[in-house]
Scaffold this active site. Structure first.
Site, PDB file in Angstrom:
ATOM      1  N   TYR A   1      -2.037  -0.462   9.997  1.00 54.92           N
ATOM      2  CA  TYR A   1      -2.096  -0.860   8.572  1.00 54.92           C
ATOM      3  C   TYR A   1      -0.808  -0.447   7.864  1.00 54.92           C
ATOM      4  CZ  TYR A   1      -3.953  -1.234   3.795  1.00 54.92           C
ATOM      5  OH  TYR A   1      -4.159  -1.558   2.473  1.00 54.92           O
TER       6      TYR A   1
ATOM      7  N   SER B   1       0.863  -1.201   0.000  1.00 54.27           N
ATOM      8  CA  SER B   1       0.000   0.000   0.000  1.00 54.27           C
ATOM      9  C   SER B   1       0.888   1.235   0.000  1.00 54.27           C
ATOM     10  CB  SER B   1      -0.880   0.013   1.252  1.00 54.27           C
ATOM     11  OG  SER B   1      -1.462   1.295   1.434  1.00 54.27           O
TER      12      SER B   1
HETATM   13  N1  LIG Z   1      -8.575  -0.760  -2.045  1.00 52.48           N
HETATM   14  C1  LIG Z   1      -7.577   0.071  -1.817  1.00 52.48           C
HETATM   15  O1  LIG Z   1      -7.730   1.297  -1.965  1.00 52.48           O
HETATM   16  C2  LIG Z   1      -6.228  -0.445  -1.402  1.00 52.48           C
HETATM   17  C3  LIG Z   1      -5.170   0.463  -1.390  1.00 52.48           C
HETATM   18  C4  LIG Z   1      -3.903   0.004  -1.062  1.00 52.48           C
HETATM   19  C5  LIG Z   1      -3.682  -1.326  -0.794  1.00 52.48           C
HETATM   20  N2  LIG Z   1      -4.737  -2.204  -0.817  1.00 52.48           N
HETATM   21  C6  LIG Z   1      -4.414  -3.614  -0.574  1.00 52.48           C
HETATM   22  O2  LIG Z   1      -4.803  -4.347  -1.721  1.00 52.48           O
HETATM   23  C7  LIG Z   1      -5.197  -5.666  -1.344  1.00 52.48           C
HETATM   24  C8  LIG Z   1      -6.586  -5.956  -1.878  1.00 52.48           C
HETATM   25  O3  LIG Z   1      -7.458  -4.958  -1.402  1.00 52.48           O
HETATM   26  P1  LIG Z   1      -8.967  -4.820  -1.922  1.00 52.48           P
HETATM   27  O4  LIG Z   1      -9.321  -3.397  -1.740  1.00 52.48           O
HETATM   28  O5  LIG Z   1      -9.120  -5.454  -3.249  1.00 52.48           O
HETATM   29  O6  LIG Z   1      -9.697  -5.668  -0.789  1.00 52.48           O
HETATM   30  P2  LIG Z   1     -11.150  -6.362  -0.742  1.00 52.48           P
HETATM   31  O7  LIG Z   1     -12.032  -5.792  -1.791  1.00 52.48           O
HETATM   32  O8  LIG Z   1     -11.546  -6.277   0.688  1.00 52.48           O
HETATM   33  O9  LIG Z   1     -10.808  -7.894  -1.126  1.00 52.48           O
HETATM   34  C9  LIG Z   1      -9.921  -8.599  -0.312  1.00 52.48           C
HETATM   35  C10 LIG Z   1      -9.631  -9.941  -0.945  1.00 52.48           C
HETATM   36  O10 LIG Z   1      -8.717 -10.618  -0.059  1.00 52.48           O
HETATM   37  C11 LIG Z   1      -9.374 -11.759   0.481  1.00 52.48           C
HETATM   38  N3  LIG Z   1      -9.043 -11.902   1.880  1.00 52.48           N
HETATM   39  C12 LIG Z   1      -9.217 -11.004   2.883  1.00 52.48           C
HETATM   40  N4  LIG Z   1      -8.836 -11.526   4.050  1.00 52.48           N
HETATM   41  C13 LIG Z   1      -8.413 -12.780   3.782  1.00 52.48           C
HETATM   42  C14 LIG Z   1      -7.914 -13.829   4.574  1.00 52.48           C
HETATM   43  N5  LIG Z   1      -7.784 -13.726   5.898  1.00 52.48           N
HETATM   44  N6  LIG Z   1      -7.589 -14.985   3.954  1.00 52.48           N
HETATM   45  C15 LIG Z   1      -7.736 -15.138   2.611  1.00 52.48           C
HETATM   46  N7  LIG Z   1      -8.206 -14.177   1.822  1.00 52.48           N
HETATM   47  C16 LIG Z   1      -8.543 -13.015   2.391  1.00 52.48           C
HETATM   48  C17 LIG Z   1     -10.853 -11.526   0.290  1.00 52.48           C
HETATM   49  O11 LIG Z   1     -11.527 -12.781   0.297  1.00 52.48           O
HETATM   50  P3  LIG Z   1     -13.136 -12.860   0.650  1.00 52.48           P
HETATM   51  O12 LIG Z   1     -13.833 -12.304  -0.567  1.00 52.48           O
HETATM   52  O13 LIG Z   1     -13.398 -14.302   0.840  1.00 52.48           O
HETATM   53  O14 LIG Z   1     -13.348 -12.015   1.863  1.00 52.48           O
HETATM   54  C18 LIG Z   1     -10.857 -10.809  -1.053  1.00 52.48           C
HETATM   55  O15 LIG Z   1     -10.701 -11.714  -2.125  1.00 52.48           O
HETATM   56  C19 LIG Z   1      -5.081  -5.719   0.184  1.00 52.48           C
HETATM   57  O16 LIG Z   1      -3.837  -6.270   0.554  1.00 52.48           O
HETATM   58  C20 LIG Z   1      -5.142  -4.262   0.575  1.00 52.48           C
HETATM   59  O17 LIG Z   1      -4.514  -4.021   1.812  1.00 52.48           O
HETATM   60  C21 LIG Z   1      -5.996  -1.788  -1.105  1.00 52.48           C
END
Ligand SMILES: NC(=O)c1ccc[n+]([C@@H]2O[C@H](COP(=O)([O-])OP(=O)(O)OC[C@H]3O[C@@H](n4cnc5c(N)ncnc54)[C@H](OP(=O)(O)O)[C@@H]3O)[C@@H](O)[C@H]2O)c1
Length: 244
Positions: A156, A142
């Site tokens: 985080y 991130s």
């Molecule tokens: N969105 C942003 O703005 C942003 C910015 C910077 C970094 N990130 C990072 O990017 C990554 C993805 O974020 P996102 O926004 O796409 O998140 P999201 O929409 O919440 O999706 C998270 C994904 O990870 C899976 N997951 C969560 N906890 C898990 C666990 N304990 N074991 C296995 N799978 C798990 C979820 O599975 P389920 O569907 O089964 O829950 C889902 O497929 C994360 O590492 C996040 O920290 C996000």
């Protein structure tokens, strides 16, 4: 000899929703058989497998909590048994909880570290013997590893900074096998995780818009593709100018 990794099997941790699902779609479109894990979203995972198969690709979804290292190990072994030795590993699964230091519970701290740090290490650790020489590893960190926009992000940000340094140092471990490892640091991307934060963030973004999951998937595709063989140990920030 270094292999061309562009159509070799991929494993994505956390692929059922958001950026992970976009990465799964993109790697499948690149021609890779793709295994992905998820925590709870059985129906969305099954729908994504069907979508990829209907498009002519191959996919496998595995329920595996990234806080559980045994589940991670089993997922790696299942992926390798189904599609063969891995050419790409993407560790995307992550959780976000906000709170100022005085309010943030130790239970939430442990969960964040278990998934965002220990889970990332375990995925790379268990996948290492199943990776082809010349394979590609990508973690999803991130931009908060470098800069936070306000209070409440300390835990985080700490987990994502840990991932950046893990990747930087691990690049030395993997280099003798020509395996690259890089860390993508997204800024605000439109997913379930950040839905509540977008009204605050949107007006503060230099490019004036939130990023799309497929824009992150495009960078992951490049990092796992044939043109990225000389990049390793890097953290690449893709955030619409948020940290500029
Ligand atoms: N969105 C942003 O703005 C942003 C910015 C910077 C970094 N990130 C990072 O990017 C990554 C993805 O974020 P996102 O926004 O796409 O998140 P999201 O929409 O919440 O999706 C998270 C994904 O990870 C899976 N997951 C969560 N906890 C898990 C666990 N304990 N074991 C296995 N799978 C798990 C979820 O599975 P389920 O569907 O089964 O829950 C889902 O497929 C994360 O590492 C996040 O920290 C996000």
């Amino acid at each position: 000899m270094t292999i061309s990794p562009s159509t070799t099997p991929a494993l994505v941790f956390g692929g059922s929703r958001g950026m992970g699902a976009a990465i799964v779609r993109r790697l499948a479109a690149d021609g890779r058989p793709v295994t992905f894990t998820y925590a709870q979203a059985h129906e969305r995972a099954a729908a994504l497998v069907l979508e990829i198969e209907q498009a002519g690709g191959a996919a496998l979804a595995i329920a595996a909590d990234s806080a559980d290292s045994d589940a991670i190990k089993t997922a790696v072994e299942t992926a390798a048994a189904r599609f063969g030795t891995l050419g790409a590993l993407v560790v995307n699964a992550g959780v976000l909880k906000n709170g100022t230091i005085d309010q943030f519970s130790l239970e939430d701290f442990d969960e964040m570290v278990a998934v965002n740090v220990r889970g990332v290490f375990a995925a790379i650790h268990y996948a290492a013997p199943h990776l082809l020489d010349g394979a590609r590893i990508v973690t999803i960190g991130s931009n908060t590893a470098d800069h936070v926009g306000g209070p409440g992000s300390s835990v985080y940000a700490m987990t994502k900074a840990a991932v950046a340094q893990l990747v930087r140092a691990a690049s030395r471990d993997f280099a003798p096998r020509a395996i690259t490892i890089n860390n993508v640091q997204p800024g605000p991307i439109e997913t379930d995780m950040t839905a509540d934060l977008m009204d605050f963030i949107r007006p503060r973004l230099p490019l004036g818009r939130i990023g799309r999951p497929d824009e992150i998937a495009g960078l992951v595709s490049w990092l796992t593709g044939p043109d990225a063989g000389y990049m390793t140990g890097a953290s690449l920030t893709i955030d619409g100018g948020w940290t500029a």
